[in-house]
Design a protein around this motif. Sequence first.
Motif, PDB file in Angstrom:
ATOM      1  N   ALA A 115       0.843  -1.209   0.000  1.00 21.00           N
ATOM      2  CA  ALA A 115       0.000   0.000   0.000  1.00 21.00           C
ATOM      3  C   ALA A 115       0.873   1.250   0.000  1.00 21.00           C
ATOM      4  N   LEU A 116       1.951   1.231   0.765  1.00 14.84           N
ATOM      5  CA  LEU A 116       2.849   2.381   0.822  1.00 14.84           C
ATOM      6  C   LEU A 116       3.592   2.576  -0.501  1.00 14.84           C
ATOM      7  N   SER A 117       3.985   1.484  -1.134  1.00 15.88           N
ATOM      8  CA  SER A 117       4.777   1.587  -2.368  1.00 15.88           C
ATOM      9  C   SER A 117       3.987   2.179  -3.528  1.00 15.88           C
ATOM     10  N   VAL A 118       2.675   1.999  -3.545  1.00 13.08           N
ATOM     11  CA  VAL A 118       1.868   2.532  -4.649  1.00 13.08           C
ATOM     12  C   VAL A 118       1.124   3.808  -4.274  1.00 13.08           C
ATOM     13  N   THR A 144      11.908 -11.981  -1.704  1.00 14.95           N
ATOM     14  CA  THR A 144      12.118 -12.708  -2.945  1.00 14.95           C
ATOM     15  C   THR A 144      13.042 -11.899  -3.853  1.00 14.95           C
ATOM     16  N   VAL A 145      13.253 -12.416  -5.069  1.00 14.00           N
ATOM     17  CA  VAL A 145      14.164 -11.772  -6.013  1.00 14.00           C
ATOM     18  C   VAL A 145      13.589 -10.455  -6.543  1.00 14.00           C
ATOM     19  N   VAL A 146      12.272 -10.359  -6.707  1.00 18.27           N
ATOM     20  CA  VAL A 146      11.642  -9.167  -7.277  1.00 18.27           C
ATOM     21  C   VAL A 146      11.332  -8.169  -6.162  1.00 18.27           C
ATOM     22  N   PRO A 147      12.014  -7.023  -6.149  1.00 11.85           N
ATOM     23  CA  PRO A 147      11.766  -6.043  -5.081  1.00 11.85           C
ATOM     24  C   PRO A 147      10.476  -5.255  -5.317  1.00 11.85           C
ATOM     25  N   VAL A 148       9.928  -4.729  -4.231  1.00  9.51           N
ATOM     26  CA  VAL A 148       8.779  -3.841  -4.310  1.00  9.51           C
ATOM     27  C   VAL A 148       9.318  -2.453  -4.656  1.00  9.51           C
ATOM     28  N   THR A 149       8.734  -1.823  -5.665  1.00  7.45           N
ATOM     29  CA  THR A 149       9.224  -0.528  -6.128  1.00  7.45           C
ATOM     30  C   THR A 149       8.472   0.608  -5.458  1.00  7.45           C
ATOM     31  N   PHE A 150       9.230   1.483  -4.831  1.00  3.43           N
ATOM     32  CA  PHE A 150       8.719   2.722  -4.246  1.00  3.43           C
ATOM     33  C   PHE A 150       9.144   3.838  -5.202  1.00  3.43           C
ATOM     34  N   SER A 151       8.376   4.064  -6.253  1.00  2.00           N
ATOM     35  CA  SER A 151       8.804   4.952  -7.336  1.00  2.00           C
ATOM     36  C   SER A 151       8.904   6.422  -6.949  1.00  2.00           C
ATOM     37  N   LYS A 152       8.148   6.880  -5.944  1.00  4.70           N
ATOM     38  CA  LYS A 152       8.165   8.298  -5.574  1.00  4.70           C
ATOM     39  C   LYS A 152       8.889   8.572  -4.262  1.00  4.70           C
ATOM     40  N   LEU A 153       9.279   7.538  -3.556  1.00  2.42           N
ATOM     41  CA  LEU A 153       9.880   7.712  -2.237  1.00  2.42           C
ATOM     42  C   LEU A 153      11.242   8.393  -2.333  1.00  2.42           C
ATOM     43  N   LYS A 171      17.125  -4.992   0.605  1.00  2.00           N
ATOM     44  CA  LYS A 171      17.264  -5.898  -0.540  1.00  2.00           C
ATOM     45  C   LYS A 171      15.934  -6.113  -1.242  1.00  2.00           C
ATOM     46  N   GLY A 172      14.848  -5.977  -0.512  1.00  2.00           N
ATOM     47  CA  GLY A 172      13.529  -6.206  -1.089  1.00  2.00           C
ATOM     48  C   GLY A 172      12.848  -4.956  -1.609  1.00  2.00           C
ATOM     49  N   MET A 173      13.593  -3.852  -1.693  1.00  2.00           N
ATOM     50  CA  MET A 173      13.004  -2.594  -2.144  1.00  2.00           C
ATOM     51  C   MET A 173      13.767  -2.038  -3.331  1.00  2.00           C
ATOM     52  N   SER A 174      13.026  -1.525  -4.286  1.00  2.00           N
ATOM     53  CA  SER A 174      13.609  -0.750  -5.373  1.00  2.00           C
ATOM     54  C   SER A 174      13.251   0.704  -5.081  1.00  2.00           C
ATOM     55  N   LEU A 175      14.267   1.566  -5.040  1.00  2.00           N
ATOM     56  CA  LEU A 175      14.082   2.953  -4.591  1.00  2.00           C
ATOM     57  C   LEU A 175      14.683   3.930  -5.602  1.00  2.00           C
ATOM     58  N   PRO A 176      14.125   4.021  -6.814  1.00  2.00           N
ATOM     59  CA  PRO A 176      14.740   4.849  -7.858  1.00  2.00           C
ATOM     60  C   PRO A 176      14.762   6.344  -7.584  1.00  2.00           C
ATOM     61  N   ALA A 177      13.859   6.872  -6.768  1.00  2.00           N
ATOM     62  CA  ALA A 177      13.805   8.322  -6.517  1.00  2.00           C
ATOM     63  C   ALA A 177      14.434   8.706  -5.174  1.00  2.00           C
ATOM     64  N   LEU A 178      15.003   7.742  -4.453  1.00  2.00           N
ATOM     65  CA  LEU A 178      15.515   7.996  -3.110  1.00  2.00           C
ATOM     66  C   LEU A 178      16.659   9.008  -3.125  1.00  2.00           C
ATOM     67  N   LYS A 179      16.535  10.045  -2.255  1.00  2.00           N
ATOM     68  CA  LYS A 179      17.557  11.080  -2.137  1.00  2.00           C
ATOM     69  C   LYS A 179      18.370  10.927  -0.864  1.00  2.00           C
ATOM     70  N   ASP A 180      17.723  10.425   0.218  1.00  2.00           N
ATOM     71  CA  ASP A 180      18.482  10.212   1.444  1.00  2.00           C
ATOM     72  C   ASP A 180      17.904   9.049   2.234  1.00  2.00           C
ATOM     73  N   ILE A 181      18.794   8.432   3.000  1.00  2.00           N
ATOM     74  CA  ILE A 181      18.426   7.286   3.814  1.00  2.00           C
ATOM     75  C   ILE A 181      19.115   7.403   5.170  1.00  2.00           C
ATOM     76  N   LYS A 182      18.402   6.962   6.188  1.00  2.00           N
ATOM     77  CA  LYS A 182      18.971   6.940   7.529  1.00  2.00           C
ATOM     78  C   LYS A 182      18.679   5.552   8.099  1.00  2.00           C
ATOM     79  N   LEU A 183      19.728   4.873   8.541  1.00  2.00           N
ATOM     80  CA  LEU A 183      19.581   3.575   9.180  1.00  2.00           C
ATOM     81  C   LEU A 183      19.856   3.751  10.667  1.00  2.00           C
ATOM     82  N   GLU A 184      18.892   3.373  11.493  1.00  2.00           N
ATOM     83  CA  GLU A 184      19.020   3.497  12.948  1.00  2.00           C
ATOM     84  C   GLU A 184      19.118   2.105  13.542  1.00  2.00           C
ATOM     85  N   ILE A 185      20.303   1.765  14.030  1.00  2.00           N
ATOM     86  CA  ILE A 185      20.542   0.453  14.615  1.00  2.00           C
ATOM     87  C   ILE A 185      20.522   0.606  16.132  1.00  2.00           C
ATOM     88  N   SER A 186      19.621  -0.164  16.777  1.00  2.00           N
ATOM     89  CA  SER A 186      19.492  -0.018  18.237  1.00  2.00           C
ATOM     90  C   SER A 186      20.340  -1.030  18.992  1.00  2.00           C
TER      91      SER A 186
END
Length: 186
Positions: A115-118, A144-153, A171-186
């Motif tokens: 739902a979020l990806s579309v 799986t091998v085919v990632p879910v595409t978040f085209s506007k994220l 690994k399961g996400m395709s993020l073609p429009a991604l400008k920044d990412i933050k990974l928070e490891i607790s």
Amino acid sequence: LRAHAKPILPLLEHFVWSYPPVSNELLSYFHIFLGPTVTEFTLETVTFGSPALEAESKVLDLPLMSPLLKAFRFTAQGGLQLMSQLPKIVSSLPELKLFACSFTNGSFSVELLSALSVHPSLVHLELSDAEDHPIVEQESPLTTVVPVTFSKLQHLVLGAATALLCAEALKGMSLPALKDIKLEIS
């Protein structure tokens, strides 16, 4: 008050409801502040479950109470019923640009991620889980091998107990429009 009742603050745009988890009875009152002008809603430190089922149902009415919501953030402990309804809530908020959820009772469902990806407006996504299990359900298509595409994220924040759990989700996400990412490891 019901979803169609007049809000007590008719011009309110930004609303943060934050309280300790021991105050579940207070949760049943947050809806009196929501109305058609609210564009940002944050619900923090929520412990859902049997004592809070009434309040949980009020969260499900969010699209009716504040249909122009652009930012929805919440922290939930428990609330499997609510988590199963999040795809419907997200899909019913056409103006939603930011969705942030911290959930401590299991992985996020593939239905929610789909739902979020579309979503036509979503550009900022934050998902976190402080416990040591996958961010997304193991049996989901994201593993799986085919990632879910978040085209506007454009902005992504992932939080997990280990870097490996974040990497598995990515690994399961395709993020073609991604400008920044933050990974928070607790």
